[in-house]
Scaffold this motif. Structure first.
Motif, mmCIF file in Angstrom:
data_model
loop_
_atom_site.group_PDB
_atom_site.id
_atom_site.type_symbol
_atom_site.label_atom_id
_atom_site.label_comp_id
_atom_site.label_asym_id
_atom_site.label_seq_id
_atom_site.Cartn_x
_atom_site.Cartn_y
_atom_site.Cartn_z
ATOM 1 N N TRP A 1 0.846 -1.205 0.000
ATOM 2 C CA TRP A 1 0.000 0.000 0.000
ATOM 3 C C TRP A 1 0.875 1.247 0.000
ATOM 4 C CZ3 TRP A 1 -0.577 4.072 3.433
ATOM 5 C CH2 TRP A 1 -1.665 4.924 3.199
ATOM 6 N N ARG B 1 0.681 3.956 -3.020
ATOM 7 C CA ARG B 1 0.312 5.357 -2.800
ATOM 8 C C ARG B 1 1.377 6.312 -3.324
ATOM 9 N NH1 ARG B 1 -4.675 7.093 -0.628
ATOM 10 N NH2 ARG B 1 -5.789 5.134 -0.710
ATOM 11 N N ASP C 1 -5.827 -6.180 -2.626
ATOM 12 C CA ASP C 1 -7.166 -6.316 -2.065
ATOM 13 C C ASP C 1 -7.630 -7.764 -2.126
ATOM 14 O OD1 ASP C 1 -9.548 -5.513 -0.919
ATOM 15 O OD2 ASP C 1 -10.479 -5.051 -2.846
ATOM 16 N N VAL D 1 -10.181 5.091 12.450
ATOM 17 C CA VAL D 1 -10.886 4.687 11.240
ATOM 18 C C VAL D 1 -12.191 4.054 11.707
ATOM 19 C CG1 VAL D 1 -10.809 3.159 9.228
ATOM 20 C CG2 VAL D 1 -8.722 4.270 10.002
ATOM 21 N N ALA E 1 -15.414 0.921 7.957
ATOM 22 C CA ALA E 1 -14.533 1.280 6.840
ATOM 23 C C ALA E 1 -14.074 0.003 6.137
ATOM 24 C CB ALA E 1 -13.326 2.053 7.360
ATOM 25 N N ASP F 1 -8.511 -0.186 4.987
ATOM 26 C CA ASP F 1 -8.439 1.061 5.751
ATOM 27 C C ASP F 1 -8.307 0.784 7.243
ATOM 28 O OD1 ASP F 1 -8.711 2.347 3.345
ATOM 29 O OD2 ASP F 1 -10.642 3.280 3.811
ATOM 30 N N ARG F 2 -9.007 -0.226 7.739
ATOM 31 C CA ARG F 2 -8.901 -0.568 9.165
ATOM 32 C C ARG F 2 -7.509 -1.107 9.492
ATOM 33 N NH1 ARG F 2 -13.316 -4.515 10.083
ATOM 34 N NH2 ARG F 2 -13.532 -4.567 7.837
ATOM 35 N N LEU G 1 -4.760 -0.269 7.862
ATOM 36 C CA LEU G 1 -3.879 0.889 7.803
ATOM 37 C C LEU G 1 -3.976 1.717 9.071
ATOM 38 C CD1 LEU G 1 -4.547 1.861 4.098
ATOM 39 C CD2 LEU G 1 -2.477 0.779 5.022
ATOM 40 N N GLY G 2 -5.187 1.960 9.556
ATOM 41 C CA GLY G 2 -5.362 2.712 10.794
ATOM 42 C C GLY G 2 -4.680 2.026 11.973
ATOM 43 N N GLU H 1 -2.531 6.837 7.715
ATOM 44 C CA GLU H 1 -3.731 7.571 7.327
ATOM 45 C C GLU H 1 -4.209 7.012 5.987
ATOM 46 O OE1 GLU H 1 -6.849 9.436 6.871
ATOM 47 O OE2 GLU H 1 -5.765 10.018 8.706
ATOM 48 N N PRO H 2 -5.354 6.310 5.966
ATOM 49 C CA PRO H 2 -5.802 5.694 4.709
ATOM 50 C C PRO H 2 -5.967 6.681 3.554
ATOM 51 C CG PRO H 2 -7.052 4.812 6.534
ATOM 52 C CD PRO H 2 -6.232 5.940 7.084
ATOM 53 N N GLY H 3 -6.198 7.942 3.838
ATOM 54 C CA GLY H 3 -6.368 8.935 2.783
ATOM 55 C C GLY H 3 -5.072 9.599 2.353
#
Length: 190
Positions: free
Chosen positions: A125, A129, A137, A166, A170, A174-175, A177-178, A183-185
């Protein structure tokens, strides 16, 4: 006993990301604080070799960090080969049994395999990014969240930064990553 996750899909996905990193992206920042893309690639190369030897129960020194990270010539071909060798080593049932060592820490093979899978997913990830690729995924994500949550309980002594909030509903990635302090974003700075 639950089936053990297969690392090959996550390793193959990360290998594909590595192969497509453009030269002009090597100095870009990544979600890993203080790591440029070249540093992250060097870390990925080191963890691939380290977790392969962990699977075959050979001790390895802790991976290089910070200024000790160095991206070797030929990385675009070597890192994918090492990722495949890592996945192949964890395909052996004996890798998941007994005790082993990762980065100077003794731990059960089953835990080490999950940590290795987490490294593939999380750093995949990070690289996606930073370089405009797609994050992994696959179904193995379900095995990564409990491991990340468990390490988060270690607090400042754990491998991750402080948890990023998160929502419980979500997406699974994302969970994860949190729970790993990301920060997922996160986006490349403009």
């Amino acid at each position: 006993m639950e089936p053990r996750p297969d690392l090959s899909s996550a390793a193959s996905h990360l290998a594909s990301l590595v192969e497509r990193v453009p030269d002009d992206a090597l100095d870009r920042p990544t979600p890993c604080e203080g790591y440029a893309v070249r540093d992250l690639l060097a870390h990925i190369g080191g963890l691939a070799v380290g977790f392969r030897t962990t699977a075959v129960k050979r001790p390895v020194p802790p991976p290089a960090q910070g200024e000790d990270l160095r991206l070797d010539d030929g990385w675009r071909a070597q890192i994918p080969r090492d990722l495949q060798a890592m996945a192949d080593a964890w395909a052996e049932p004996s890798a998941w049994e007994g005790m082993t060592e990762a980065g100077g820490v003794a731990l059960p093979g089953e835990v080490a395999g999950l940590v290795g899978l987490g490294e593939l997913v999380i750093h995949g990830w990070d690289l996606a990014r930073a370089t405009g690729g797609e994050a992994y995924d696959g179904p193995e994500l379900a095995a990564v969240l409990p491991m990340a949550e468990q390490f988060q309980e270690l607090g400042p002594d754990g491998p991750y930064g402080p948890r990023v909030a998160v929502s419980d509903d979500a997406p699974l990635l994302d969970r994860i990553l949190g729970a790993t302090g990301r920060e997922p974003g996160w986006r490349l700075p403009a």
